[in-house]
Motif scaffolding. Structure first.
Motif, PDB file in Angstrom:
ATOM      1  N   ASN A   1       0.859  -1.186   0.000  1.00  0.00           N
ATOM      2  CA  ASN A   1       0.000   0.000   0.000  1.00  0.00           C
ATOM      3  C   ASN A   1       0.900   1.242   0.000  1.00  0.00           C
ATOM      4  OD1 ASN A   1      -1.955   1.915   0.425  1.00  0.00           O
ATOM      5  ND2 ASN A   1      -3.029   0.740   1.996  1.00  0.00           N
ATOM      6  N   ASN A   2       1.080   1.825  -1.157  1.00  0.00           N
ATOM      7  CA  ASN A   2       2.080   2.892  -1.310  1.00  0.00           C
ATOM      8  C   ASN A   2       1.897   4.097  -0.384  1.00  0.00           C
ATOM      9  OD1 ASN A   2       3.373   1.400  -3.229  1.00  0.00           O
ATOM     10  ND2 ASN A   2       2.381   2.419  -4.965  1.00  0.00           N
TER      11      ASN A   2
ATOM     12  N   ASP B   1      10.347   3.484   1.303  1.00  0.00           N
ATOM     13  CA  ASP B   1      10.198   3.433  -0.145  1.00  0.00           C
ATOM     14  C   ASP B   1       9.509   2.111  -0.517  1.00  0.00           C
ATOM     15  OD1 ASP B   1      10.363   3.348  -2.852  1.00  0.00           O
ATOM     16  OD2 ASP B   1      12.555   3.241  -2.948  1.00  0.00           O
ATOM     17  N   PRO B   2       8.298   2.157  -1.080  1.00  0.00           N
ATOM     18  CA  PRO B   2       7.589   0.902  -1.410  1.00  0.00           C
ATOM     19  C   PRO B   2       8.416  -0.022  -2.287  1.00  0.00           C
ATOM     20  CG  PRO B   2       6.130   2.790  -1.686  1.00  0.00           C
ATOM     21  CD  PRO B   2       7.502   3.343  -1.423  1.00  0.00           C
ATOM     22  N   ALA B   3       9.167   0.541  -3.193  1.00  0.00           N
ATOM     23  CA  ALA B   3       9.934  -0.295  -4.123  1.00  0.00           C
ATOM     24  C   ALA B   3      11.096  -0.996  -3.431  1.00  0.00           C
ATOM     25  CB  ALA B   3      10.456   0.565  -5.277  1.00  0.00           C
TER      26      ALA B   3
ATOM     27  N   ASP C   1      -3.480   2.963  -4.876  1.00  0.00           N
ATOM     28  CA  ASP C   1      -2.069   3.141  -5.228  1.00  0.00           C
ATOM     29  C   ASP C   1      -1.258   2.023  -4.569  1.00  0.00           C
ATOM     30  OD1 ASP C   1       0.423   4.017  -5.869  1.00  0.00           O
ATOM     31  OD2 ASP C   1       0.376   5.824  -4.600  1.00  0.00           O
ATOM     32  N   VAL C   2      -0.942   0.999  -5.351  1.00  0.00           N
ATOM     33  CA  VAL C   2      -0.225  -0.147  -4.788  1.00  0.00           C
ATOM     34  C   VAL C   2       1.017  -0.470  -5.613  1.00  0.00           C
ATOM     35  CG1 VAL C   2      -2.277  -1.219  -3.757  1.00  0.00           C
ATOM     36  CG2 VAL C   2      -1.640  -1.782  -6.112  1.00  0.00           C
ATOM     37  N   THR C   3       1.944  -1.128  -4.960  1.00  0.00           N
ATOM     38  CA  THR C   3       3.095  -1.699  -5.655  1.00  0.00           C
ATOM     39  C   THR C   3       2.943  -3.206  -5.606  1.00  0.00           C
ATOM     40  OG1 THR C   3       4.596   0.110  -5.104  1.00  0.00           O
ATOM     41  CG2 THR C   3       5.607  -2.027  -5.569  1.00  0.00           C
TER      42      THR C   3
ATOM     43  N   TYR D   1      -6.713  -1.848   1.364  1.00  0.00           N
ATOM     44  CA  TYR D   1      -5.728  -0.958   0.743  1.00  0.00           C
ATOM     45  C   TYR D   1      -6.300   0.461   0.609  1.00  0.00           C
ATOM     46  CZ  TYR D   1      -2.765  -4.934  -0.181  1.00  0.00           C
ATOM     47  OH  TYR D   1      -1.955  -6.025  -0.010  1.00  0.00           O
TER      48      TYR D   1
ATOM     49  N   ARG E   1       4.779   5.142   2.240  1.00  0.00           N
ATOM     50  CA  ARG E   1       5.487   6.429   2.052  1.00  0.00           C
ATOM     51  C   ARG E   1       5.305   7.331   3.279  1.00  0.00           C
ATOM     52  NH1 ARG E   1       3.106   6.619  -3.436  1.00  0.00           N
ATOM     53  NH2 ARG E   1       4.585   5.584  -4.810  1.00  0.00           N
TER      54      ARG E   1
END
Lengths: 438, 300
Positions: free
Chosen positions: A146-147, A156-158, A281-283, A255, A151
């Protein structure tokens, strides 16, 4: 009095006959399926393909979820359906117990290229070197982040990874929101006991197999790691009660509401998210083992022919048709068109047939700019051929119960991971001894 | 009055459907399961005789101990709660006057709820974080427990849920209460008996037959508890184990062995074990009833 006796003589046989139940429709000439439904075009279009090619066959789809008790009772009574549709994991066990037939001759006669099926899926329906089922859909497990929540915590989600187990605890601490016995947000949900095979594999251990042991120190470590993650986020009772409030299949899912930051999940959930909350907004990222390598577990269903089926040849023709590449492409096209009529995107169809998937995503896939599908589908596609699957075992149900029970005992604080997995191993050994398998 | 042979034969003929049904659908399967309990049988291969092995295994099975403890614990909480609440509601209903028919219907309506729907509803109501039950407790300053996820509170939570169907017992008590002669209360009042003494020495003896019946029936039903607990903690999520087995009741364990592990022989042995437990408990209740249950007129 004579009238009374006459009444009794007439009423009694009538009641007995009525008590014995009504007469069912004669299915002796029909091709009957069990465990399969017709919820959407993936099912209806493929069934239509079979009907069109076999107009003389009286196909009867007995709709409803697969019921193990119903299936095994029917096999035991010598009155099984012609086809059964069930989880691949279960079919492997049925093959081991002799409840379903080998498909070797069926595959040979119809010239089925088993090479088109994904390795993990095929392995699940292969027992003692023979194929007992043809795989259908294929899902994998991945991580959904869940970005905004991540954040907001300054992360950092990534950069989130399941490889660093020590770091994962700290990430969970930063993301979770717990206070006064109430959980307001889950930071990282390890999804245990369901995902224990994935966590054990991430630590280099198998749960089923000739050399597998549930009390393997690596399995114990996986149990400790995942249950610790739960313990530091409010403990199982609060954690689970909070998770039970998620509107998982709705527009206000976890989410969207920010109730969850990160969790591993089955890939089918991407379509659910894309449909219900396309703006979430998800990764979407692969799950990784402790060595940093991508790791995922495969799941899905398969078709098989039960022992004692009345029409094995027709049944063979049916399951070959249902899993054929062209049939899948036809179904995917019908599904896309139906969704397009409703103004919705088509996120593709993930099957265990690799060639079918290649054609579907090249020729049919229509995400209509949906950001979740745009991010998620490539990840799922990249994972499909890297998946592992639990191998078939005649004691699969008992083994799953043993390890899930063990993890549950640790989650609720009744046992340490060592004690729980030692007990699970004893239970597994007893089960395997009874059925003479591994 | 004597009954003629012809009438006897007619009576027996009318009984025949029940007798045939009993032999075919109860006695027959029971005898078959007794035989199966002495075998290994997975439904796919013929049963293999193993003597008393299944019974020996049941005695050593940790999960049998857990399941039996959970079941007895639930029964010990459920039966008294059900009876006390039902009796209290029946007493109130008796005083309801002209509205009693309406309230009787309202009280009985929840009994009509399908058990699985009931389980799904109570999973929401009893949720420890956002459930209505804890919300209600919160109004009085109490922080309620995690009824559905904390092993300590799962069984009490199930007892709370079981009280939803208290109406079936309450209507029996209402019928029993209306049968207690009013003269006895008048006599007791003339003798200066307090409301408690009237209840203790007039009401209770007057309804003791119904209390005995409901204790026996509720005890047997509690020892066989399955549907709601299975739907809440095992069925819907297809789970084999949950919350440290706090909701693993005896019949759930039996069901899992039979249809999860395909161990029909072992499950049959478990079924006969439960039958023995119920028989012993019922025999004790029958024995005690001779001392505490009062019948009108001659019992012979």
């Amino acid at each position: 009095m004579r009238g009374l006796l006459l009444t009794a003589a007439l009423v009694v046989p009538a009641l007995v006959a009525a008590g014995c139940g009504g007469l069912g429709s004669d299915t002796s000439g029909a091709l009957v399926t069990m465990g399969f439904g017709l919820p959407d075009e993936h099912a209806t279009a493929r069934v239509a393909v079979f009907r069109a090619a076999n107009p003389g066959v009286d196909l009867r789809i007995s709709e409803g979820a697969f019921d193990e008790q119903q299936f095994l009772s029917a096999v035991a009574a010598g009155d099984p359906p012609d086809l059964v549709y069930a989880e691949r994991r279960k079919l492997g066990g049925y093959a081991a117990r002799g409840a379903v037939q080998s498909l070797e001759s069926c595959v040979r006669e119809h010239g089925v290229d088993l090479g088109v099926f994904r390795e993990a899926a095929l392995r699940q329906v292969t027992y003692s070197g023979e194929v007992y089922g043809l795989p259908e859909f294929s899902s994998v497990r991945l991580v959904i982040v869940n970005n905004p929540v991540v954040r907001a915590a300054g992360l950092d989600p990534a950069a989130l990874s399941t490889a660093d187990w020590a770091g994962l605890g700290e990430v969970a601490d930063r993301l979770a929101r717990v206070g006064g016995g109430r959980v307001e947000r889950i930071g990282f949900d390890p999804k245990v006991p369901e995902f224990l095979p994935l966590w054990a594999k991430a630590n280099g251990a198998e749960l089923i197999g000739p050399d597998a042991r549930l009390d393997d120190p690596r399995v114990v470590e996986a149990v400790r790691h995942t249950t610790d993650l739960v313990a530091r986020q409010g403990g199982w009772a609060s954690f689970k009660a909070f998770r039970d409030t998620f509107d998982q299949f709705g527009a206000n899912n976890q989410y969207v509401t920010g109730q969850l930051a990160v969790m591993p999940m089955d890939s089918w959930y991407i379509n659910t998210l894309a449909t219900n909350s396309p703006d979430a907004d998800v990764t979407i990222a692969p799950f990784t083992g402790r060595d940093g390598q991508v790791l995922t577990e495969s799941g899905g269903q398969a078709w098989a022919i039960p022992k004692g089926a009345r029409h094995p040849d027709l049944a063979c023709r049916f399951l070959v048709t249902m899993t054929d590449t062209r049939t899948w492409v036809t179904a995917a096209t019908a599904r896309r068109d139906a969704l397009a009529e409703a103004g919705r995107p088509y996120g593709g169809t993930f099957t265990a047939n690799r060639v079918a998937d290649e054609r579907i995503f090249r020729e049919v896939f229509d995400p209509r700019g949906n950001p979740i599908l745009a991010k998620g589908v490539p990840v799922v596609m990249s994972l499909q051929d890297k998946a592992f699957a639990l191998p078939p075992s005649p004691a699969a149900s008992e083994l799953v119960r043993a390890w899930e029970g063990a993890v549950n005992r640790v989650l609720v604080g009744r046992q340490s991971p060592e004690e729980a997995m030692a007990q699970a191993q004893r239970e597994a050994e007893r089960a395997l001894k009874r059925v003479g398998g591994r | 009055m004597t009954v003629s042979g012809r009438e006897s034969r007619a009576g027996l003929l009318f009984l025949l459907p029940w007798v045939i049904g009993f032999l075919a659908f109860t006695a027959g399967p029971m005898l078959f399961s007794l035989w199966l309990s002495l075998t290994h049988y997975d439904m796919l291969k013929p049963p293999a005789f193993v003597g008393l092995e299944n019974y020996r295994e049941a005695l050593a099975d940790d999960r049998v101990g857990t399941a039996l403890w959970n079941t007895v614990f639930f029964t010990a909480l459920h039966v008294p709660s059900q009876i006390v609440l039902a009796l209290g509601l029946a007493s109130l209903l008796r005083r309801a006057g002209r509205g009693s028919g309406f309230f009787r219907t309202v009280l009985y309506l929840p009994v009509m709820t399908p058990p699985v729907a009931l389980a799904a509803m109570f999973l929401l109501l009893l949720n420890g974080q956002h459930g209505a039950v804890n919300g209600f407790l919160g109004w009085f300053g109490f922080q309620g427990p995690n009824w559905t996820t904390d092993p300590v509170w799962i069984k009490p939570g199930l007892v709370v849920m079981s009280l939803w169907t208290v109406g079936s017992t309450a209507v029996l008590y209402l019928a029993a209460l209306t049968r207690v002669p009013v003269e006895r209360y008048e006599a007791a009042r003339l003798d200066g008996a307090s409301p408690w003494r009237q209840f203790r020495h007039v009401t209770l003896p007057g309804i003791s037959g119904t209390v005995y019946f409901t204790v026996v029936v509720n005890t047997i039903a509690s020892l066989q508890v399955f549907t709601e607990a299975y739907a809440m903690f095992f069925g819907a999520r297809a789970k084999q184990s949950a919350e440290g087995d706090a909701a693993l009741f005896y019949v759930i364990h039996l069901f899992q062995e039979a249809f999860g592990s395909l161990r029909m022989g072992y499950a049959s042995a478990l079924a006969w074990g439960l039958f023995a437990v119920i028989a012993v408990i019922t025999a004790v209740q029958v024995r005690l009833s001779r001392r505490y249950v009062h019948y009108e007129g001659d019992r012979s």
